[in-house]
Design a protein around this motif. Sequence first.
Motif, PDB file in Angstrom:
ATOM      1  N   VAL B  93      21.106  67.606  46.206  1.00 18.00           N
ATOM      2  CA  VAL B  93      21.906  67.441  47.426  1.00 18.00           C
ATOM      3  C   VAL B  93      21.015  67.024  48.596  1.00 18.00           C
ATOM      4  N   ALA B  94      19.797  67.593  48.673  1.00 11.11           N
ATOM      5  CA  ALA B  94      18.891  67.200  49.758  1.00 11.11           C
ATOM      6  C   ALA B  94      18.577  65.711  49.670  1.00 11.11           C
ATOM      7  N   LEU B  95      18.273  65.255  48.449  1.00 17.22           N
ATOM      8  CA  LEU B  95      17.969  63.832  48.266  1.00 17.22           C
ATOM      9  C   LEU B  95      19.173  62.972  48.612  1.00 17.22           C
ATOM     10  N   MET B  96      20.356  63.452  48.179  1.00 16.17           N
ATOM     11  CA  MET B  96      21.568  62.683  48.420  1.00 16.17           C
ATOM     12  C   MET B  96      21.857  62.563  49.909  1.00 16.17           C
ATOM     13  N   THR B  97      21.666  63.665  50.639  1.00 12.56           N
ATOM     14  CA  THR B  97      21.906  63.639  52.079  1.00 12.56           C
ATOM     15  C   THR B  97      20.920  62.705  52.771  1.00 12.56           C
ATOM     16  N   ALA B  98      19.651  62.770  52.335  1.00 14.05           N
ATOM     17  CA  ALA B  98      18.643  61.880  52.929  1.00 14.05           C
ATOM     18  C   ALA B  98      19.034  60.426  52.704  1.00 14.05           C
ATOM     19  N   LEU B  99      19.491  60.124  51.485  1.00 17.50           N
ATOM     20  CA  LEU B  99      19.915  58.753  51.198  1.00 17.50           C
ATOM     21  C   LEU B  99      21.106  58.363  52.070  1.00 17.50           C
ATOM     22  N   ALA B 100      22.068  59.309  52.242  1.00 20.34           N
ATOM     23  CA  ALA B 100      23.248  58.992  53.044  1.00 20.34           C
ATOM     24  C   ALA B 100      22.850  58.673  54.480  1.00 20.34           C
ATOM     25  N   ILE B 101      21.870  59.424  55.011  1.00 18.53           N
ATOM     26  CA  ILE B 101      21.425  59.153  56.388  1.00 18.53           C
ATOM     27  C   ILE B 101      20.797  57.767  56.482  1.00 18.53           C
ATOM     28  N   ARG B 102      19.933  57.446  55.491  1.00 15.47           N
ATOM     29  CA  ARG B 102      19.312  56.105  55.515  1.00 15.47           C
ATOM     30  C   ARG B 102      20.360  55.009  55.358  1.00 15.47           C
ATOM     31  N   ILE B 103      21.368  55.261  54.503  1.00  9.90           N
ATOM     32  CA  ILE B 103      22.428  54.259  54.328  1.00  9.90           C
ATOM     33  C   ILE B 103      23.175  54.069  55.646  1.00  9.90           C
ATOM     34  N   TYR B 104      23.416  55.176  56.368  1.00 11.25           N
ATOM     35  CA  TYR B 104      24.112  55.068  57.653  1.00 11.25           C
ATOM     36  C   TYR B 104      23.289  54.250  58.639  1.00 11.25           C
ATOM     37  N   GLU B 105      21.958  54.427  58.609  1.00  8.58           N
ATOM     38  CA  GLU B 105      21.107  53.634  59.504  1.00  8.58           C
ATOM     39  C   GLU B 105      21.214  52.143  59.198  1.00  8.58           C
ATOM     40  N   LYS B 106      21.341  51.813  57.903  1.00  7.26           N
ATOM     41  CA  LYS B 106      21.381  50.391  57.531  1.00  7.26           C
ATOM     42  C   LYS B 106      22.749  49.776  57.764  1.00  7.26           C
ATOM     43  N   TYR B 107      23.814  50.501  57.340  1.00 10.54           N
ATOM     44  CA  TYR B 107      25.150  49.902  57.346  1.00 10.54           C
ATOM     45  C   TYR B 107      25.995  50.361  58.529  1.00 10.54           C
ATOM     46  N   GLU B 108      25.588  51.423  59.210  1.00  8.18           N
ATOM     47  CA  GLU B 108      26.329  52.015  60.315  1.00  8.18           C
ATOM     48  C   GLU B 108      27.740  52.425  59.919  1.00  8.18           C
ATOM     49  N   THR B 109      27.903  52.870  58.686  1.00  9.96           N
ATOM     50  CA  THR B 109      29.184  53.409  58.258  1.00  9.96           C
ATOM     51  C   THR B 109      28.961  54.322  57.060  1.00  9.96           C
ATOM     52  N   PHE B 110      29.900  55.262  56.866  1.00 16.36           N
ATOM     53  CA  PHE B 110      29.852  56.106  55.670  1.00 16.36           C
ATOM     54  C   PHE B 110      30.902  55.664  54.648  1.00 16.36           C
ATOM     55  N   ASP B 111      31.649  54.615  54.984  1.00 17.02           N
ATOM     56  CA  ASP B 111      32.770  54.202  54.138  1.00 17.02           C
ATOM     57  C   ASP B 111      32.252  53.346  52.980  1.00 17.02           C
ATOM     58  N   ILE B 112      32.463  53.819  51.718  1.00 14.30           N
ATOM     59  CA  ILE B 112      31.860  53.066  50.613  1.00 14.30           C
ATOM     60  C   ILE B 112      32.566  51.748  50.362  1.00 14.30           C
ATOM     61  N   SER B 113      33.787  51.559  50.912  1.00 14.03           N
ATOM     62  CA  SER B 113      34.410  50.242  50.687  1.00 14.03           C
ATOM     63  C   SER B 113      33.748  49.172  51.552  1.00 14.03           C
ATOM     64  N   GLU B 114      32.928  49.599  52.530  1.00  7.24           N
ATOM     65  CA  GLU B 114      32.185  48.600  53.316  1.00  7.24           C
ATOM     66  C   GLU B 114      30.735  48.494  52.871  1.00  7.24           C
ATOM     67  N   ILE B 115      30.293  49.419  51.980  1.00 16.83           N
ATOM     68  CA  ILE B 115      28.913  49.378  51.494  1.00 16.83           C
ATOM     69  C   ILE B 115      28.934  48.760  50.112  1.00 16.83           C
ATOM     70  N   LYS B 116      28.949  47.464  50.034  1.00 15.29           N
ATOM     71  CA  LYS B 116      28.963  46.864  48.690  1.00 15.29           C
ATOM     72  C   LYS B 116      28.257  45.511  48.676  1.00 15.29           C
ATOM     73  N   GLN B 117      26.961  45.585  48.886  1.00 14.77           N
ATOM     74  CA  GLN B 117      26.183  44.352  48.728  1.00 14.77           C
ATOM     75  C   GLN B 117      25.947  44.035  47.264  1.00 14.77           C
ATOM     76  N   LEU B 118      25.964  45.076  46.439  1.00 10.74           N
ATOM     77  CA  LEU B 118      25.665  44.890  45.029  1.00 10.74           C
ATOM     78  C   LEU B 118      26.950  44.723  44.251  1.00 10.74           C
ATOM     79  N   LYS B 119      27.092  43.652  43.570  1.00 13.47           N
ATOM     80  CA  LYS B 119      28.225  43.552  42.637  1.00 13.47           C
ATOM     81  C   LYS B 119      27.952  42.483  41.597  1.00 13.47           C
ATOM     82  N   GLY B 120      28.786  42.444  40.585  1.00 12.67           N
ATOM     83  CA  GLY B 120      28.633  41.409  39.561  1.00 12.67           C
ATOM     84  C   GLY B 120      28.286  41.986  38.214  1.00 12.67           C
TER      85      GLY B 120
END
Lengths: 505, 120
Positions: B93-120
Amino acid sequence: MINILPLLVAIPLGAAFLLPLLEKFPAGPRLSRTLAVITSAALMALSLLFLTADNITYWMGGWTPDSGALGICLVLDHLSAFMLALVALVTLVATLFSLSYMKRYTAEPLYYCLFFLMVTGMNGVILAGDIFNLYVFLEVAAIASYSLVAFGCGSEELEASFKYLVLGTVGSVFILLGIAIVYNQTGQLNLAAIANTLPQQNAALSMAAAFFLVGFSLKAAMVPFHAWLPDAHPSAPAPISAMLSGILIKVLGIYALVRVFFDTLEMSQQFAYILITLGAVSMVIGVFLAVGQWDFKRLLAYHSISQMGYVVLAFGVAGEMLLTQKFNIASLALLGGLFHLFNHAVFKSLLFLCSGAAEYATGTRLLKKLGGLKHRMPVTSSCLRIAALSISGVPPFNGFWSKLIIIIATIQAGHLWLGAMTVLVSFMTLLSFIKVQRYIVDGDPSVSVSSAKEVPFSMCLAMVILAIICIGAGILLPLYQKIFSDGAQSVITEQFTQLVRLAGG
Amino acid sequence: MNLQTLPFLLAMIVVAVGLYAVVCKKNLIKIIVGIIILDYGANLFLMLTGYRENGLAPIRTANMNADNFLNSSVDPVPQALILTSIVIGLGTVALMTALAIRIYEKYETFDISEIKQLKG
C-alpha cells in the motif's frame, strides 16, 4: 555443501542491504557496480556448484522435525537446481548489461538494491519448502519488480507500474486465500506435509486449487490474466525487462504452479485440461496480438505471453499423461517444457537486451524509426538476428528443438489439433520476427540510426554470451540433457515431497 | 448453512467488496482502498481458520501443561502468518500510494479513464 545452501538467498539479500548505504558516497555508483558484479558472479558460481549436487533438505536454525519444532526448510531437488542456475545466468548477464546501460539513470546503487532484492525473492521461491515462505518470497520479488518497473519515473512507467501493482496484489491475495484454505484442511504449511495429510478431494480443496490457479496465472500472465504484462515489461529499463520476461514470470508463475499442482495438491483431470487450455489460448492470442505491434519492446512482451503458453501447454499435457500412467510421454512433455523454459529465458533476455542496446544508441524503439542497424551496430544486429531465429524456431537454433519436443509430446499424447496449433503459432512467430528483422536489422540506416555507434563493451559482452548459448544450447543438447531430464524426473517422482519426508518432515 | 461457516462467508463477502472496488472504481485512491479491503478480507479469512470457540490466547503459562494448552488455546500459526501478511500489505500500500502521488504529479488527475497513454 549442505550448510552453504542458505547463501543463495543470503548473498543477494546482504548485497541489497549494503547497496543503499553507498548512495551517500561520491564513489557510490562505481562501488555499487563492482559489488553488483561480484554478487552475481558469486551467485553464478554457487548455483553451478549446486547444479551437479545431490538433493538437499536444509532446516533453518537447526529446527528439524526431530526436535519437535515446526521449522522452515529449504529444499533443493533437480528442478530447483536447474531453476537456480537459470536465474543466476540471467542475473549475471543483466548485471553486465546494466553496468553501462544504467549510467544514464540517477540513483544507481538503489537500482542494484532493488535488482538484488528481486533475485533474493526468486531464489527464495525456488528453495522454499513451505507454502507460506513461498508466498513471502514471491511478494519480496514482486514488490521489488513493481518498483523497478517504475524506476524511470516517467508518466508511462508510473502508469504501467500501478497497473502491474494492482493486478499483482490481487494475484497475491488469491494465493493467500488458497493457503488459508489448504491450512484449514490439513493443518500444515510444509508442502510435503500438506501432500501427506491431504484429505480426499472435496469442495474446499477444489476452491483452494482454483484460487492458486488464478493467483499464479496472474503472476505468469496467462491469457486472460495478461493485461499488465505488455505494459509493465516494456516500461522497465532494458536489463529489468530481460529479468522480468526472462525469469520472473517463470519463477513466480510457472515454477510455483508446478510446485503446488504437481508436488502438493493432487493433479486432477480438470486441472490438466485447464492448464492445457490456458497454455493453448495464451499461445494463440499472444502471438496474434504481437504481430500487429510497432513498438519493439511491446512486441517482445506479447511474444513472452505466447511462448509461456508453450510451457504451460507442455506441463498440462504432462499432468494429463501422469494421471493415465503414461510416464514416457509425461517425461518427454516435461523435458520439452523445461527446455523451452530455459530457451525462452535465454533468447527473450537476449531480445530485450538488444532492444535496450538499440534504444541506448538510437533513442527510439519504434520499428518504423529504426532500420539498417547492421550497418552501424554489427554486434547488436547479429545478436538480434540469432535471437529472432531462435524464438521463431528455425533449426539449428535452440528454440527449434524445444518446440519440436513439445510438438512430438503433444501428438504422442493424442492431441493432434494441439500439435497443429503449436506449429501454426510457431509460424506466426516467424512472421512477426521477419517483420522485426526487415525493419530493424536490414535496409538503409534511418535518420535516428545513421548517427548511432556500437554500444559499450560490457553490453556487447552480455549479448554475445546469450547469443552463444542460443546457438550452442540446441546443438549440444545431448551433452547436458541430463539436467533437464533430471528436472523432469524430479517432477514425475514427486522427489520434492520424498525429500522432505525422508528428512522427517 | 450452519453458524460456523457464516464468518467464512462474511470474510469472502469482504473480499468480494474489495474486488468490486478494484475492478469497477475509476479513482486511483478508491482502487487503493479496494486493495486494502481485499487484503483485510484475506487476513480475516486466515484468522478464522485458527479460531476456536471460547479459546484462550495462545500463551503458555508456567502452570499449564502441554495437553491442556493444546485443548484450550486458539491456533497461533495463522496469527503469525497474518502478522507477516499485514507487513507485506503495508509495503504494497505504501508503494501504491507513492505511485499514485507521482501519477497525480504527471497527469494532474486520479481518474483512470484519463490516465491511458499505454494501449494496444
